[in-house]
Scaffold this motif. Structure first.
Motif, mmCIF file in Angstrom:
data_model
loop_
_atom_site.group_PDB
_atom_site.id
_atom_site.type_symbol
_atom_site.label_atom_id
_atom_site.label_comp_id
_atom_site.label_asym_id
_atom_site.label_seq_id
_atom_site.Cartn_x
_atom_site.Cartn_y
_atom_site.Cartn_z
ATOM 1 N N GLU A 1 80.859 19.513 14.433
ATOM 2 C CA GLU A 1 81.573 20.003 15.617
ATOM 3 C C GLU A 1 80.827 21.166 16.279
ATOM 4 O OE1 GLU A 1 85.051 18.888 16.884
ATOM 5 O OE2 GLU A 1 83.784 17.299 16.087
ATOM 6 N N GLY A 2 80.061 21.914 15.494
ATOM 7 C CA GLY A 2 79.309 23.047 16.043
ATOM 8 C C GLY A 2 78.356 22.638 17.148
ATOM 9 N N SER A 3 77.852 21.409 17.082
ATOM 10 C CA SER A 3 76.913 20.928 18.103
ATOM 11 C C SER A 3 77.566 20.727 19.463
ATOM 12 C CB SER A 3 76.271 19.605 17.669
ATOM 13 O OG SER A 3 75.403 19.809 16.586
ATOM 14 N N LYS A 4 78.898 20.622 19.485
ATOM 15 C CA LYS A 4 79.575 20.455 20.785
ATOM 16 C C LYS A 4 79.301 21.641 21.698
ATOM 17 C CE LYS A 4 83.811 20.156 19.369
ATOM 18 N NZ LYS A 4 85.267 19.957 19.277
ATOM 19 N N THR A 5 79.055 22.800 21.074
ATOM 20 C CA THR A 5 78.840 24.009 21.889
ATOM 21 C C THR A 5 77.590 23.882 22.763
ATOM 22 O OG1 THR A 5 77.648 25.121 20.081
ATOM 23 C CG2 THR A 5 80.029 25.503 20.232
#
Ligand SMILES: *Cc1c(COP(=O)(O)O)cnc(C)c1O
Ligand SMILES: [Zn+2]
Length: 432
Positions: A221-225
């Motif tokens: 989910e961190g890559s969504k940033t």
């Protein structure tokens, strides 16, 4: 290890882990595969609440890091690990654009991400914040290099015990850039896919929090940033086309998820963005599947200088394929020689020194423009995910040498004359 009470937080906007294949839902524990069908699990959110509670202003008044998007990240506590990760520059790359024949090109520069100079700091900041909530005291990862740097550094900051696993043939800068934080480092004699297999066994027996195995749904989910920031930095608009590197395919699919979420909660206008992926020819299972029109990805044995993206059996490969196809994007691969040219091209046009993964992205960008697969009028964003100082051996021998001179004016002048003559000869060679 104690499993904390924050498994299913009531106040948070993230709701469950959901199987991407069969849709079965699970509690928000440290698990990553569906018990029913072995599909990967993904975090779901309450988008109605998000639409009501999040505005451009609430985001802009948040911290200058990925945590300004906290409501879209799977962490319940206020007490997140914020080491200044994210909000890296979005650079308008006019000189590179002109060289390639594009009009509006941007570089999202995660070569200067904090604290360890790659996009992996985003995924690890989220994974370790969640790991702490779930009660893990030892964190770990199976890494192609950058992930080990990030996990070791951010674990050090958070005071978590850390043991990382890397292939034994990594670049010196990546090994040193892990050891400096004093984790336990296991250099495994084998490629990344073998490292990963070993780590799956260790995760099952030791009860450690492996950021990209049992914590993978939170980590990814961190890559969504990377999607959110580009949208915000473009003035709350989506680009027309993005180009990003593919290793497991996770980053690529999550940029897509990030854009979709911003559309869904009304932070940006709906728009179709084309997604193009970049691989190194020496490890291009997703590009091969794309080219051959296949729905499945055949594992390969990696052999390329782009070690940070050398994953022969990509966990999210099929989802990356699906996104490239349905957005009318593309997936292409380039040779190691083209990767080196890509690194040099970005450096000499924009002053950005990227590692081999970034060289892959730039070389694929060039290839897609030349093939007419990127329209010159499209607003295009190329994601640069890592720093060149970590993979110096890749360009060693391809970048010339300093002119060694005596500390005298005439020595300098002779050297300058010599270098200008060489430059002229170079140009004559180009012209013939
Ligand atoms: C890990 C990594 C990627 C790609 O990661 P995914 O597994 O596809 O999410 C890209 N660039 C760099 C520099 C990396 O370290
Ligand atoms: Zn399932």
């Amino acid at each position: 290890m104690t499993q904390a009470k924050t498994l299913n937080p009531t106040a948070a906007t993230f709701k469950a882990l959901k199987c991407k294949e069969c849709g079965a839902e699970y509690e928000l524990a440290a698990s990553h595969v569906c018990e029913a069908c072995f599909g990967p699990l993904e975090v779901t959110y309450d988008y109605n609440t998000l639409r009501r509670s999040v505005t451009r202003e609430t985001i802009q008044s948040g911290p200058n890091s990925i945590w300004r998007y906290r409501s879209f990240l799977p962490v319940a506590t206020e007490n997140v690990i914020d080491v200044g990760t994210g909000m890296t520059p979005l650079v308008q790359a006019n000189r590179l654009a002109r060289r390639l024949g594009l009009k509006k090109l941007y570089i999202k520069n995660d070569a200067v991400n904090m604290p360890t100079l790659s996009f992996k700091d985003r995924v690890v900041s989220v994974a370790l914040s969640r790991a702490r909530e779930l009660g893990f005291s030892t964190v770990s990862c199976a890494s192609t290099g950058n992930l080990a740097n990030s996990t070791a550094a951010i674990a050090a900051h958070a005071g978590l015990d850390c043991c990382v696993f890397i292939p034994s043939d990594l670049e010196a800068g990546k090994v040193l850039g892990t050891l400096i934080y004093s984790p336990t480092v296991m250099a495994v004699q084998g490629n990344y896919d073998q490292v990963n297999r070993l780590c799956c066994e260790v995760a099952n027996t030791y009860g450690w929090g492996f950021v990209n195995i049992n914590l993978r749904p939170y980590y990814s989910e961190g890559s969504k940033t990377l999607g959110y920031e580009v949208a915000e930095q473009l003035g709350w608009q989506l680009p027309d086309h993005i180009v990003a590197p593919l290793a497991s395919g996770s980053l690529f699919t999550k940029i897509y998820k990030g854009f979709q979420e911003f559309i869904q909660v009304g932070l940006v206008e709906d728009k179709s963005v084309r997604f193009s992926g970049a691989q190194a020819e020496g490890c291009s299972p997703i590009a091969q599947a794309y080219k051959e029109g296949r729905e499945f990805v055949k594992p390969v044995k990696p052999n390329t200088i782009a070690k940070s993206i050398a994953i022969g059996n990509p966990a999210d490969g099929i989802y990356a394929l699906e996104i490239a196809r349905k957005t009318n994007g593309s997936i292409a691969s380039v040779t190691d020689a083209e990767i080196i040219e890509g690194i040099k091209l970005l450096a000499e046009t924009e002053g950005i020194f990227t590692e081999t993964a970034g060289g892959t992205t730039i070389a694929v960008l060039k290839k897609l423009v030349e093939a007419g697969k990127i329209d010159p009028d499209e607003t295009t964003v190329a994601y640069i995910t890592g720093n060149g100082l970590k993979t110096q051996e890749a360009v060693q021998g391809y970048i010339g040498e300093p002119l060694t001179i005596e500390a005298k004016l005439d020595s300098f002048e002779r050297a300058l004359e010599r270098s200008r003559t060489l430059e002229r000869l170079d140009w004559q060679q180009v012209l013939v």
